[in-house]
Design an enzyme around this catalytic site. Structure first.
Site, mmCIF file in Angstrom:
data_model
loop_
_atom_site.group_PDB
_atom_site.id
_atom_site.type_symbol
_atom_site.label_atom_id
_atom_site.label_comp_id
_atom_site.label_asym_id
_atom_site.label_seq_id
_atom_site.Cartn_x
_atom_site.Cartn_y
_atom_site.Cartn_z
ATOM 1 N N CYS A 113 108.108 -52.264 120.466
ATOM 2 C CA CYS A 113 107.382 -53.220 119.540
ATOM 3 C C CYS A 113 108.368 -54.510 119.487
ATOM 4 C CB CYS A 113 107.212 -52.518 118.183
ATOM 5 S SG CYS A 113 105.977 -51.342 118.184
ATOM 6 N N CYS A 130 110.173 -48.895 116.658
ATOM 7 C CA CYS A 130 109.514 -48.806 117.821
ATOM 8 C C CYS A 130 110.136 -49.875 118.717
ATOM 9 C CB CYS A 130 108.298 -49.080 117.622
ATOM 10 S SG CYS A 130 107.260 -49.302 119.147
#
EC number: 1.8.-.-
Length: 175
Positions: free
Chosen positions: A101, A98
């Site tokens: 993230c 991600c």
């Protein structure tokens, strides 16, 4: 008798600059119908400096041993939540694939340095702890839970990339 000749002639496309394109800065003034690329007023040094700013700074793996924000298992997180704490607990639900993230991890590392003794920041890999993430209603990544040491206060949940200043405000004002 002579047959009528019907011929369809499509309307000519208007290729002169429109009212709106004439109001754009000259380096953005680009017609959809022209065959020349837009011109840029940025110099080569400005372009190179912009590229160097945008280059990723992190090298190596996403989770490293020297990070202050530690990756914990579901069992360890549950013990922290139920246990006695005198500082707020921030849980980051992330995935290694991600992009947001990874950006959030950098901000959380800065917060961990800033709030070294005043907050506990941990992370959970949603790929490793899928069932725990599902139980915690993690639907989007990254998801943060801010849990106050005062059990009478509700936890605050955020989803998606949020600015570091918003995290500071939550820690300072709401926990």
């Amino acid at each position: 008798m002579q047959a009528a000749s019907l011929a369809f002639h499509p309307p000519a496309l208007h290729t002169s600059p429109s009212y709106f394109s004439s109001k754009l800065p000259h380096h953005l003034n680009y017609s959809l119908f022209s065959h020349t690329p837009p011109t840029s007023t940025l110099s080569l040094t400005q372009t190179l400096s912009r590229k160097s700013i945008c280059q990723p700074r992190a090298v190596g793996k996403y989770v490293r041993e020297d990070y202050l924000v530690k990756k914990l298992s579901a069992k360890e997180i549950q013990e922290l939540i139920k246990g006695e704490r005198n500082v707020p607990l921030i849980i980051d639900f992330y995935a290694t694939w991600c992009g947001p993230c990874i950006l959030m991890a950098q901000e959380l590392e800065m917060l961990a340095v800033e709030y070294e003794n005043n907050a506990l920041i941990v992370k959970v890999d949603t790929d490793d702890e899928y069932e725990f993430a599902r139980d915690m209603q993690v639907r989007g990544l990254p998801t943060l839970y801010f849990i106050s040491p005062d059990s009478s206060k509700d936890a605050i949940r955020t989803e998606g990339l949020i600015p570091i200043q918003m995290m500071r405000d939550i820690i300072n004002n709401d926990l």
